[in-house]
Design a protein around this motif. Structure first.
Motif, PDB file in Angstrom:
ATOM      1  N   LEU A  46      -3.369 -22.940 -38.020  1.00  0.00           N
ATOM      2  CA  LEU A  46      -3.521 -24.466 -37.670  1.00  0.00           C
ATOM      3  C   LEU A  46      -3.120 -24.916 -39.183  1.00  0.00           C
ATOM      4  O   LEU A  46      -3.874 -25.129 -40.127  1.00  0.00           O
ATOM      5  CB  LEU A  46      -4.798 -24.770 -37.415  1.00  0.00           C
ATOM      6  N   ASP A  48      -1.973 -27.765 -40.222  1.00  0.00           N
ATOM      7  CA  ASP A  48      -2.440 -29.009 -40.472  1.00  0.00           C
ATOM      8  C   ASP A  48      -3.789 -28.982 -41.131  1.00  0.00           C
ATOM      9  O   ASP A  48      -4.248 -30.261 -41.776  1.00  0.00           O
ATOM     10  CB  ASP A  48      -2.442 -29.887 -39.309  1.00  0.00           C
ATOM     11  N   THR A  49      -4.454 -28.187 -41.406  1.00  0.00           N
ATOM     12  CA  THR A  49      -5.748 -27.747 -41.908  1.00  0.00           C
ATOM     13  C   THR A  49      -5.413 -27.143 -43.361  1.00  0.00           C
ATOM     14  O   THR A  49      -6.521 -26.787 -44.202  1.00  0.00           O
ATOM     15  CB  THR A  49      -6.780 -26.810 -41.257  1.00  0.00           C
ATOM     16  N   GLU A  51      -5.386 -26.574 -47.192  1.00  0.00           N
ATOM     17  CA  GLU A  51      -5.925 -27.152 -48.402  1.00  0.00           C
ATOM     18  C   GLU A  51      -5.393 -26.357 -49.656  1.00  0.00           C
ATOM     19  O   GLU A  51      -5.566 -25.235 -49.554  1.00  0.00           O
ATOM     20  CB  GLU A  51      -7.541 -26.991 -48.330  1.00  0.00           C
ATOM     21  N   PHE A  59      -6.544 -22.418 -45.169  1.00  0.00           N
ATOM     22  CA  PHE A  59      -6.376 -22.836 -43.591  1.00  0.00           C
ATOM     23  C   PHE A  59      -6.944 -22.313 -42.414  1.00  0.00           C
ATOM     24  O   PHE A  59      -7.505 -21.090 -43.016  1.00  0.00           O
ATOM     25  CB  PHE A  59      -4.712 -22.936 -43.304  1.00  0.00           C
ATOM     26  N   GLN A  60      -7.034 -22.720 -41.499  1.00  0.00           N
ATOM     27  CA  GLN A  60      -7.727 -22.177 -40.407  1.00  0.00           C
ATOM     28  C   GLN A  60      -6.583 -21.597 -39.598  1.00  0.00           C
ATOM     29  O   GLN A  60      -5.542 -21.865 -39.259  1.00  0.00           O
ATOM     30  CB  GLN A  60      -8.390 -23.044 -39.520  1.00  0.00           C
ATOM     31  N   LEU A  71     -11.390 -19.014 -41.107  1.00  0.00           N
ATOM     32  CA  LEU A  71     -10.787 -19.555 -42.232  1.00  0.00           C
ATOM     33  C   LEU A  71     -10.078 -18.500 -43.150  1.00  0.00           C
ATOM     34  O   LEU A  71     -10.531 -17.320 -43.475  1.00  0.00           O
ATOM     35  CB  LEU A  71     -12.090 -19.949 -43.146  1.00  0.00           C
TER      36      LEU A  71
END
Length: 909
Positions: A46, A48-49, A51, A59-60, A71
């Protein structure tokens, strides 16, 4: 009495009882993970997660079937290391993350995002030529260096992560009945309970949080030679695996382990190394639960992709796929990017620590037996070494020296005056090692037991009671070394006020610390036993011996007021055990095949950081023939840890019991070890101690699979003889530009590649590499402490440029002053343009010695000099006495008396 009637044990005698140990297919998490076949991964990133912070990128990822998010954390660590962590986003309770193995929290560098879109994320590293490419669907990662993919993760889609679950009440009730033995088969729902329990023989393993295994695959691009992941009685080069036959990392007490087997034995280091001519990399899988490793190598091939002759052929690169599967914990893996082998060794040491510098005495010869009967036996064996003029440093006592297998005690009938015995050894400048195992006899009259029981320091069973199992003392409880308070308390037991009748010359041997549990499941502790912090044994199993050795080493250091270096030998180990002492290969057999396999076993340990390692000389089980014993002494004398040891059922085998000729040969092997101590000690400082040939010759394909010879440091090539009645051996001499010299006869060996070298029983091939300088002692004493002021002799072997270099490391041999007050010397010797010089190689060193270089031999000197002059820094020139042997081209410089701790040079005209 002398005897040469010893008989060798047959390997088939006392064979390993395979029924006591699981096959891979009997391991539940392996069966579950094998249901996941190579193909498209179930996981999607994902993006869009994402960091981005100064230390990591997070990210996830999500499993498309169960929709459980995980994670992912990615770190770049100083020194060209990458770290990948995968954990549950919100686990029901914390998952186990291995503590104490890393010497510190690694310093992270800032990754930057150079590309990000819906399907791909590219991270740029501090080194401009390295990037991380993350693909979203399916989730994959690639490590790219100089536009080439070095390694990729989840390429085969085998990422596996079982999340922690609640145990439904009905299952909990049923499981408890099963544990109590009161469950009726009619009330069991095997389909429901299969994930929450595992049965082997009569043992039932209840999983408090259900299944929690993890797995991940790695593709190593361009590599077909992989090494590491000890401990197995296997070849140096790791083999391709097959279903139900994979490398198992699970510490087990396997008496007389089987040769060429991938089953786990005493220790585990989850570090795999891959090598090709232009790069060495490593994968360190930091997980202390049971771990299985699959390997699939596809060899290099040439493929003509065109029928048009003028078009070039395209080379198909080799590739090795490695799949890691662990029963619990998280995914925490480090990629060591090298690029050279020594870079990879350094990167791993930056994470887990370097081999502790051993006290000098521990590099001498050790004499052990299960068991030396009593004080008089010890006295007679000690006197035997003097009578036959054989040097040795340490005599060992096994379990029978204690009061009924109660550790930290003495059998007062057999050892009525331990202090007197130790003082007698002390006068001869020798040491004593005694065994201290982790199991504690259940006995209310035994102070160690009552203290530990009262403090709650034992491992618990699943019901919360002290875990009990059978071992040498009978019914025993097992100290929970994962608890820092237990380690503190245990370390205090070595204090002189607690360990009655011990002295400063007494050191420690930790055995049976897998932990071994007689009649236990796989002869070890049940996985649902409970440790400090409520962690199940399944999570920490491979750390148990690591923690005991840590506590023992700390105890010896504390005993000396932090002045003296400890010596602790352990049978069970994990990554990082090198910080605490030595390791040996356990209960081997008196058979030629065990002598032969000991070489790759020890080389593998050395490659993963455990340089202080050895195998029982002569074989622990059975009676070696005189020839086998001689050959084992010759091999052991040129390996890191050098101990003769034997089972109590074997015939006595002190070195003088096999006839005068064999005694003489063994004596010479041991004496050569002692003369080489300056070189051995120096190599321990520089590390690694002994190395596969490919480490020194990384571009030579012919060396990549060699395991019957090795390099001792960078200077000596050693070929142990491992076949009976050998008259010749085939020794491979690498390097088209290398010159090699017989170490003992000083003559140059003619030819390159494989040479057929004649051998007799008197010695094994030891060959000095041209371009190296080896320091030796000119004479040998009764033990290492007798040799402190014995002068040095330097063997200078010239290369084709007529140059050579070498080092000598020196300190007091026993204290930590080399660290705390820089009380050490590191000298560098150089021969170039007919000038031999000695210079300081580390200005921080402040050690001074009266010891001198008395003699220098220069091998490969093509002419007789007209004069030789020695010049001491700020001193006067003096003429040097020399002789020249034109036949062997050896120049000998004599009566030099040049202090080792000052600068000087010798000019040859």
């Amino acid at each position: 009495m002398e005897s040469n009637t010893q008989e060798e044990i047959s390997v088939e005698d006392e064979a390993v009882d395979k029924s006591s140990f699981k096959t891979c297919n009997q391991i539940a998490f392996y069966r579950r993970q094998k249901h996941l076949c190579p193909g498209k991964s179930l996981y999607r990133a994902l993006l869009d997660t994402v960091e981005l912070s100064d230390s990591s990128v997070k990210f996830q990822i999500i499993n498309e079937e169960c929709k459980v998010p995980l994670l992912v954390e990615i770190y770049e660590i100083e020194g060209s290391i990458f770290r990948l962590k995968v954990n549950e986003v919100a686990p029901l309770k914390p998952r186990y993350q291995v503590p104490d193995v890393l010497i510190k929290e690694p310093v992270s560098l800032r990754l930057t995002i150079s590309q990000k879109d819906a399907g791909k994320l590219v991270l740029s590293c501090s080194s401009e030529d390295q990037q991380l490419h993350i693909t979203a669907n399916p989730f994959q990662m690639q490590l790219v260096s100089k536009s080439e993919i070095v390694l990729s993760m989840n390429t085969n889609g085998l990422l596996y992560f079982e999340h922690l679950q609640h145990l439904p009440q009905i299952r909990e009730s049923t499981l408890q009945k099963r544990a109590d033995g009161s469950a009726d088969s009619s009330e069991e729902n095997q389909e429901d309970l299969g994930l929450w329990e595992e049965k082997f023989g009569s043992f039932l393993d209840i999983k408090a949080s259900g299944p929690s295994s993890v797995g991940l695959d790695f593709s190593l691009h361009g590599y077909e030679h992989v090494y590491g992941i000890p401990q197995h009685a296997e070849t140096l080069l790791l083999k391709n695996t097959s279903d139900n036959d994979v490398y198992r990392l699970y510490n087990l007490d396997v008496f007389g382990y089987k040769i060429h087997s991938k089953m786990g034995i005493y220790g585990s280091v989850p570090l795999l190394l891959a090598h090709k001519p232009d790069r060495t990399i490593g994968v360190f899988w930091l997980n202390s639960s049971e771990t299985l490793v699959e390997i699939a190598t596809k060899a290099a091939a040439e493929a003509d992709l065109s029928r048009t002759p003028e078009l070039p052929k395209q080379r198909v690169l080799p590739q090795t796929d490695v799949r890691w599967m662990s029963e619990g914990g998280i995914i925490d893996t480090f990629i060591l990017m090298g690029p050279r082998s020594f870079d990879t060794f350094k990167q791993y040491a930056e994470l887990t620590g370097t081999q502790s510098l051993p006290p000098l005495f521990s590099l001498g010869y050790h004499q052990c037996r299960w068991n030396y009967e009593d004080e008089n036996d010890v006295k007679e064996v000690d006197a035997g070494f003097d009578k036959y003029s054989i040097p040795y440093d340490v005599i060992w006592l096994d379990i029978e020296h204690t009061d009924g297998k109660r550790y930290f005690t003495w059998d007062k009938k057999k050892f009525c005056s331990p202090v007197r015995m130790q003082k007698a050894l002390m006068k001869k400048k020798r040491k004593l090692v005694v065994i201290v195992d982790p199991h504690i006899k259940v006995d209310p009259q035994y102070a160690i037991y009552t203290q530990a029981e009262g403090k709650g320091y034992f491992v618990k069973d699943r019901t919360g009671k002290d875990f009990k199992g059978l071992c040498w003392p009978g019914l025993s409880s097992y100290l929970d070394f994962t608890n820092p308070s237990v380690r503190e308390w245990y370390a205090d037991q070595f204090a002189f006020k607690n360990y009655k009748d011990s002295s400063e010359i007494l050191f420690v041997w930790n055995d049976m610390n897998e932990p071994s549990v007689f009649r236990g499941v796989e002869l070890t502790m049940q996985k649902d036993a409970v440790h400090h912090g409520s962690w199940e044994h399944r999570e920490v199993h491979n750390l148990y011996g690591f923690y005991q050795q840590m506590a023992s080493a700390e105890g010896l250091i504390r005993r000396s007021g932090e002045l003296e270096r400890p010596f602790v030998l352990t049978r069970s180990f994990f990554a990082g055990s090198q910080k605490y002492g030595a390791v040996w290969t356990g209960d081997n057999r008196a058979d030629w095949s065990y002598l032969k396999i000991s070489i790759p076993m020890l080389l593998t340990l050395s490659m993963v950081g455990i340089s202080f390692c050895g195998a029982d000389v002569g074989g622990f089980i059975g009676n070696p023939s005189p020839e086998l014993l001689v050959r084992w002494y010759q091999a052991g004398a040129l390996q890191p840890f050098f101990r003769g040891h034997a089972n109590m059922q074997t015939k006595r085998r002190e070195p003088w019991l096999f006839g005068k000729e064999n005694t003489q040969i063994i004596r010479e092997a041991i004496k050569e070890r002692y003369s080489l101590l300056p070189k051995l000690y120096t190599v321990f400082y520089l590390l690694p101690f002994h190395r596969p040939v490919w480490v020194e010759f990384p571009k030579e394909l012919n060396t990549f699979g060699i395991e019957d010879e090795y390099m001792l440091g960078n200077a000596l090539l050693v070929y142990p003889v491992t076949e009976p009645k050998a008259t010749t051996v085939d020794v491979f001499l690498p390097g088209s530009q290398e010159i090699w010299y017989d170490f003992r006869r000083f003559r140059r060996l003619e030819g390159q590649g494989t040479l057929k070298i004649p051998v007799t029983l008197n010695s094994i091939p030891v060959i000095q590499r041209g371009g190296t300088i080896i320091p030796l002692k000119t004479s040998v004493g009764k033990s290492t402490e007798w040799m402190t002021d014995v002068p040095y002799e330097l063997h200078v072997a010239l290369d084709y440029k007529e140059t050579a270099t070498g080092e000598l490391y020196l300190d007091d041999g026993h204290s930590f002053q080399y660290l705390h007050k820089k009380q050490f010397l590191l000298r560098k010797f150089t021969f170039q343009e007919c000038v031999f010089s000695s210079r300081c190689a580390d200005e921080k060193g402040q050690f001074h010695t009266r010891c001198v270089v008395e003699q220098v031999l220069i091998l490969g000197m093509k002419r007789q000099p007209s004069s030789v002059m020695a010049r001491i820094h700020d001193g006067k020139d003096k003429a040097v006495v020399f002789t020249y042997d034109a036949k062997s081209s050896v120049l000998t410089l004599k009566k030099l008396s040049l202090n080792i701790s000052i600068d000087w040079e010798i000019e040859i005209k």
